[in-house]
Design a protein around this motif. Structure first.
Motif, PDB file in Angstrom:
ATOM      1  N   SER A 123       0.090   6.145  -8.348  1.00 15.03           N
ATOM      2  CA  SER A 123       0.619   5.993  -8.422  1.00 15.03           C
ATOM      3  C   SER A 123       0.356   4.186  -8.181  1.00 15.03           C
ATOM      4  CB  SER A 123       2.057   5.574  -7.420  1.00 15.03           C
ATOM      5  OG  SER A 123       3.342   5.127  -8.110  1.00 15.03           O
ATOM      6  N   GLY A 124       0.149   3.379  -7.228  1.00 15.41           N
ATOM      7  CA  GLY A 124      -0.464   2.275  -6.790  1.00 15.41           C
ATOM      8  C   GLY A 124      -1.445   1.519  -7.610  1.00 15.41           C
ATOM      9  N   SER A 172       0.535  -1.160  -0.023  1.00 18.49           N
ATOM     10  CA  SER A 172       0.095  -0.137   0.192  1.00 18.49           C
ATOM     11  C   SER A 172       0.893   1.301   0.046  1.00 18.49           C
ATOM     12  CB  SER A 172      -1.191  -0.224   1.198  1.00 18.49           C
ATOM     13  OG  SER A 172      -1.610   1.019   1.204  1.00 18.49           O
ATOM     14  N   MET A 173       0.400   2.104  -0.487  1.00 19.31           N
ATOM     15  CA  MET A 173       1.247   3.526  -0.676  1.00 19.31           C
ATOM     16  C   MET A 173       0.427   4.798  -0.157  1.00 19.31           C
ATOM     17  SD  MET A 173       3.054   2.851  -4.083  1.00 19.31           S
ATOM     18  CE  MET A 173       4.128   4.171  -3.776  1.00 19.31           C
ATOM     19  N   PRO A 174      -0.362   4.857   1.123  1.00 17.34           N
ATOM     20  CA  PRO A 174      -0.744   6.326   1.321  1.00 17.34           C
ATOM     21  C   PRO A 174      -0.528   7.627   0.827  1.00 17.34           C
ATOM     22  CG  PRO A 174      -0.404   4.380   3.692  1.00 17.34           C
ATOM     23  CD  PRO A 174       0.406   3.790   1.854  1.00 17.34           C
ATOM     24  N   GLY A 175      -1.706   8.136   0.365  1.00 17.13           N
ATOM     25  CA  GLY A 175      -1.836   9.757  -0.027  1.00 17.13           C
ATOM     26  C   GLY A 175      -0.856   9.420  -2.003  1.00 17.13           C
TER      27      GLY A 175
END
Length: 158
Positions: free
Chosen positions: A18-19, A11-14
């Motif tokens: 992109s994810g 996961s990539m918060p923010g």
């Protein structure tokens, strides 16, 4: 064909956009592998984890502490090298991978499996000395990013 996608498993918060794009490339890789197999085209992807590359020297100085802390979140206890990514790509392009298509090879030191709340111990010095944990440095021109060359030793209590 070898696509290069970045880690999106943790996961990539923010950075949801992109994810989503990265996951889309994994799906494209899988779909293209099926569609192009009849033409003899193999399609795979390599997903690098935290790689100590010269690009890290372009981050602002205030990011240095965060960058130096990243290896402590990797079960193998270090960042990967550019040579390790290149070796994975070369393998997938080689005859040794003739029956591999539609897969994404993660080269990430088991980073996505590290979970918050689960104790993660770093490899001890004896383990670090074994070949399996030492980084592969296949490029004669490879240089450690400056942000790591001047890094103080990680604190044990961090």
């Amino acid at each position: 064909i070898v696509n290069v996608v970045a880690d999106m498993w943790g996961s990539m918060p923010g950075m949801g956009h992109s994810g989503a794009a990265r996951a889309g490339m994994v799906s494209f890789t899988e779909t293209a592998a099926v569609e192009w197999a009849r033409a003899g085209v193999r399609v795979n992807a390599v997903a690098p984890g935290y790689i100590a590359s010269s690009g890290m020297d372009n981050y602002p100085p205030q990011a240095a502490e965060l960058l130096r802390a990243m290896p402590r979140t990797v079960p193998l206890g270090r960042m990967g090298t550019e040579a390790e990514i290149s070796a994975a790509i070369a393998f997938l392009l080689s005859p040794a991978a003739a029956f591999i298509s539609g897969t994404t090879l993660r080269v990430d030191g088991a980073r996505p499996q590290a979970r918050m709340g689960w104790p993660m111990e770093q490899p001890d010095e004896a383990v670090r000395q074994r070949v399996a944990v030492r980084p592969f440095q296949g490029f004669h021109r490879a240089q450690t990013p400056r942000v790591f060359a001047s890094a103080p030793a990680p604190r044990e209590d961090a």
